[in-house]
Scaffold this motif. Sequence first.
Motif, PDB file in Angstrom:
ATOM      1  N   VAL A   2       0.709  -1.007   0.069  1.00 57.06           N
ATOM      2  CA  VAL A   2      -0.012  -0.145   0.201  1.00 57.06           C
ATOM      3  C   VAL A   2       0.859   1.151  -0.086  1.00 57.06           C
ATOM      4  O   VAL A   2       1.907   1.204   0.272  1.00 57.06           O
ATOM      5  CB  VAL A   2      -0.930   0.156   1.128  1.00 57.06           C
ATOM      6  N   LYS A   3       0.311   2.107  -0.416  1.00 56.08           N
ATOM      7  CA  LYS A   3       1.109   3.701  -0.247  1.00 56.08           C
ATOM      8  C   LYS A   3       0.335   4.449   0.565  1.00 56.08           C
ATOM      9  O   LYS A   3      -0.971   4.794   0.472  1.00 56.08           O
ATOM     10  CB  LYS A   3       1.127   4.320  -1.672  1.00 56.08           C
ATOM     11  N   VAL A   4       1.050   5.305   1.161  1.00 58.59           N
ATOM     12  CA  VAL A   4       0.435   6.387   2.289  1.00 58.59           C
ATOM     13  C   VAL A   4       1.230   7.719   2.091  1.00 58.59           C
ATOM     14  O   VAL A   4       2.377   7.852   1.806  1.00 58.59           O
ATOM     15  CB  VAL A   4       0.527   5.949   3.803  1.00 58.59           C
ATOM     16  N   GLY A  17       6.155   5.001   0.657  1.00 58.10           N
ATOM     17  CA  GLY A  17       5.912   6.161   1.289  1.00 58.10           C
ATOM     18  C   GLY A  17       5.751   7.283   0.089  1.00 58.10           C
ATOM     19  O   GLY A  17       5.573   7.099  -0.854  1.00 58.10           O
ATOM     20  N   HIS A  18       5.203   8.563   0.497  1.00 56.86           N
ATOM     21  CA  HIS A  18       5.103   9.576  -0.501  1.00 56.86           C
ATOM     22  C   HIS A  18       5.270  11.032   0.209  1.00 56.86           C
ATOM     23  O   HIS A  18       4.697  11.294   1.148  1.00 56.86           O
ATOM     24  CB  HIS A  18       3.535   9.427  -0.943  1.00 56.86           C
ATOM     25  N   LEU A  19       6.277  11.591  -0.502  1.00 55.12           N
ATOM     26  CA  LEU A  19       6.622  13.160  -0.036  1.00 55.12           C
ATOM     27  C   LEU A  19       6.604  13.934  -1.103  1.00 55.12           C
ATOM     28  O   LEU A  19       6.521  13.745  -2.198  1.00 55.12           O
ATOM     29  CB  LEU A  19       8.043  12.922   0.649  1.00 55.12           C
ATOM     30  N   LEU A  47       8.170  10.418  -4.724  1.00 64.38           N
ATOM     31  CA  LEU A  47       8.728  11.880  -4.588  1.00 64.38           C
ATOM     32  C   LEU A  47       7.972  12.809  -5.471  1.00 64.38           C
ATOM     33  O   LEU A  47       8.385  12.511  -6.723  1.00 64.38           O
ATOM     34  CB  LEU A  47      10.046  12.152  -4.646  1.00 64.38           C
ATOM     35  N   GLU A  48       7.126  13.754  -5.151  1.00 61.80           N
ATOM     36  CA  GLU A  48       6.084  14.412  -6.058  1.00 61.80           C
ATOM     37  C   GLU A  48       6.210  15.952  -6.142  1.00 61.80           C
ATOM     38  O   GLU A  48       6.421  16.750  -5.030  1.00 61.80           O
ATOM     39  CB  GLU A  48       4.571  14.054  -5.751  1.00 61.80           C
ATOM     40  N   LYS A  49       6.600  16.389  -7.371  1.00 60.43           N
ATOM     41  CA  LYS A  49       6.681  17.907  -7.590  1.00 60.43           C
ATOM     42  C   LYS A  49       7.513  18.396  -6.490  1.00 60.43           C
ATOM     43  O   LYS A  49       7.024  19.311  -5.820  1.00 60.43           O
ATOM     44  CB  LYS A  49       5.485  18.466  -7.514  1.00 60.43           C
ATOM     45  N   GLY A  82       9.908   9.224  -8.886  1.00 57.50           N
ATOM     46  CA  GLY A  82       9.706  10.650  -9.117  1.00 57.50           C
ATOM     47  C   GLY A  82       8.343  10.831  -9.873  1.00 57.50           C
ATOM     48  O   GLY A  82       8.220  10.122 -10.719  1.00 57.50           O
ATOM     49  N   ILE A  83       7.792  11.901  -9.698  1.00 57.04           N
ATOM     50  CA  ILE A  83       6.714  12.356 -10.470  1.00 57.04           C
ATOM     51  C   ILE A  83       6.900  13.950 -10.454  1.00 57.04           C
ATOM     52  O   ILE A  83       6.740  14.503  -9.255  1.00 57.04           O
ATOM     53  CB  ILE A  83       5.538  11.864 -10.325  1.00 57.04           C
ATOM     54  N   GLY A  84       7.324  14.755 -11.351  1.00 53.32           N
ATOM     55  CA  GLY A  84       7.871  16.101 -11.374  1.00 53.32           C
ATOM     56  C   GLY A  84       9.031  16.101 -10.344  1.00 53.32           C
ATOM     57  O   GLY A  84       8.910  17.203  -9.654  1.00 53.32           O
ATOM     58  N   GLN A  89      10.479   6.476 -12.330  1.00 55.77           N
ATOM     59  CA  GLN A  89       9.347   7.374 -12.397  1.00 55.77           C
ATOM     60  C   GLN A  89       8.183   6.855 -12.508  1.00 55.77           C
ATOM     61  O   GLN A  89       8.063   5.689 -12.911  1.00 55.77           O
ATOM     62  CB  GLN A  89       9.857   8.129 -13.956  1.00 55.77           C
ATOM     63  N   ILE A  90       7.140   7.709 -12.189  1.00 56.35           N
ATOM     64  CA  ILE A  90       5.720   7.165 -12.348  1.00 56.35           C
ATOM     65  C   ILE A  90       4.775   8.427 -12.834  1.00 56.35           C
ATOM     66  O   ILE A  90       5.254   9.569 -12.679  1.00 56.35           O
ATOM     67  CB  ILE A  90       4.978   7.167 -10.931  1.00 56.35           C
ATOM     68  N   LEU A  91       4.007   7.985 -13.842  1.00 52.23           N
ATOM     69  CA  LEU A  91       3.106   8.987 -14.271  1.00 52.23           C
ATOM     70  C   LEU A  91       1.565   8.707 -14.220  1.00 52.23           C
ATOM     71  O   LEU A  91       1.532   7.218 -14.011  1.00 52.23           O
ATOM     72  CB  LEU A  91       3.266   9.208 -15.787  1.00 52.23           C
ATOM     73  N   VAL A  92       0.701   9.172 -14.134  1.00 56.60           N
ATOM     74  CA  VAL A  92      -0.887   8.961 -14.204  1.00 56.60           C
ATOM     75  C   VAL A  92      -0.847   8.487 -15.675  1.00 56.60           C
ATOM     76  O   VAL A  92      -0.755   9.290 -16.855  1.00 56.60           O
ATOM     77  CB  VAL A  92      -1.634  10.079 -13.896  1.00 56.60           C
ATOM     78  N   LEU A  93      -1.647   7.223 -15.749  1.00 51.95           N
ATOM     79  CA  LEU A  93      -1.849   6.653 -17.353  1.00 51.95           C
ATOM     80  C   LEU A  93      -2.448   7.571 -18.145  1.00 51.95           C
ATOM     81  O   LEU A  93      -2.028   7.556 -19.161  1.00 51.95           O
ATOM     82  CB  LEU A  93      -2.638   5.230 -16.791  1.00 51.95           C
TER      83      LEU A  93
HETATM   84  O1  KIV Z   1      -2.396   8.809  -6.866  1.00 51.49           O
HETATM   85  C1  KIV Z   1      -1.614   8.850  -7.602  1.00 51.49           C
HETATM   86  O2  KIV Z   1      -1.732   8.488  -8.737  1.00 51.49           O
HETATM   87  C2  KIV Z   1      -0.221   9.075  -6.934  1.00 51.49           C
HETATM   88  C3  KIV Z   1       0.791   9.107  -7.918  1.00 51.49           C
HETATM   89  C4  KIV Z   1       0.563  10.425  -8.864  1.00 51.49           C
HETATM   90  C5  KIV Z   1       2.018   8.850  -7.480  1.00 51.49           C
HETATM   91  O3  KIV Z   1      -0.089   9.090  -6.077  1.00 51.49           O
END
Ligand code: KIV
Length: 273
Positions: free
Chosen positions: A119-121, A144-146, A189-191, A210-212, A220-224
């Motif tokens: 899971v991600k928090v 994690g997500h910062l 790590l976002e933006k 990373g995203i941004g 790297q991750i992007l929204v599909l």
């Molecule tokens: O909800 C999401 O899509 C995300 C990514 C942008 C990392 O948290």
Amino acid sequence: MNHTPSQPPKPYTVPRIRELKGSERIAAITCYDASFARIIDQTPIQLVLVGDSAANVIYGLDTTLPIRIDEMVMHTRAVAAGLTRPLLVGDMPFLSYQPSAEIAITNAGRLLQAGAKAVKVEGGGAHIRGIITKLVEIGIPVMGHLGLTPQSVHRFGGFKLQGKKASDAERMLVEAKLLEQAGCFSLVLEKIPSKLAAKITSSVSIPTIGIGAGPSCDGQILVLYDLLGLDPAFKPRFVRRYAELAGIILDALARYASDVMAGNFPSDKESFS
Ligand code: KIV
């Protein structure tokens, strides 16, 4: 991809993703349904996140705050049905983990029962780290997500670049190390500025995604839907569009409507006698 027809590809597990740091960059993507999951499954992408960005791209909402755990469970189940190889991570939505470790365990458990492997928090403060420790302790892997954590959009006053001020950057670096200590197996790590992302990436032994956040992250991750160009009006600086599907879909639907209205669909071949 290193598989032959007789040998099914090896699935990406949590330890396998962790071990990629320093050896192979991680390509991650969000996904919300089985049809796209089946396509993603045929690519070299190693990690799929059922993001709470579903609130934006599926439900058309301005923030991720309204999406609920029940909805995330359904999307996770759908994606799991189409995925065999990438690691599937389920995003914990707003209020599904913040109230207490007990609530977090129950809801994270529901995502795992729906097919997620982790899971991600969002966030790196002491309260969230305490919850992460409890999740990890009972065997639930946590990402994690910062940085720009969208569930805190109202505290930030918008979807703004984070970690620009030296004090914020320093705090984020400390929190990244503490999240690793709390047991996170990876970190979104976002933006945030590229230099800060590079510093965090070299300071932790878990992969950063990373995203941004520039090119120095471990993945790297992007929204599909952003990558595929489903919303021509949405083009933030950090998104690279690899397709312009909105135009293709528009054209297909216009031709379908035109055929139906002209009596050209269905043909005899598309009908039963
Ligand atoms: O909800 C999401 O899509 C995300 C990514 C942008 C990392 O948290």
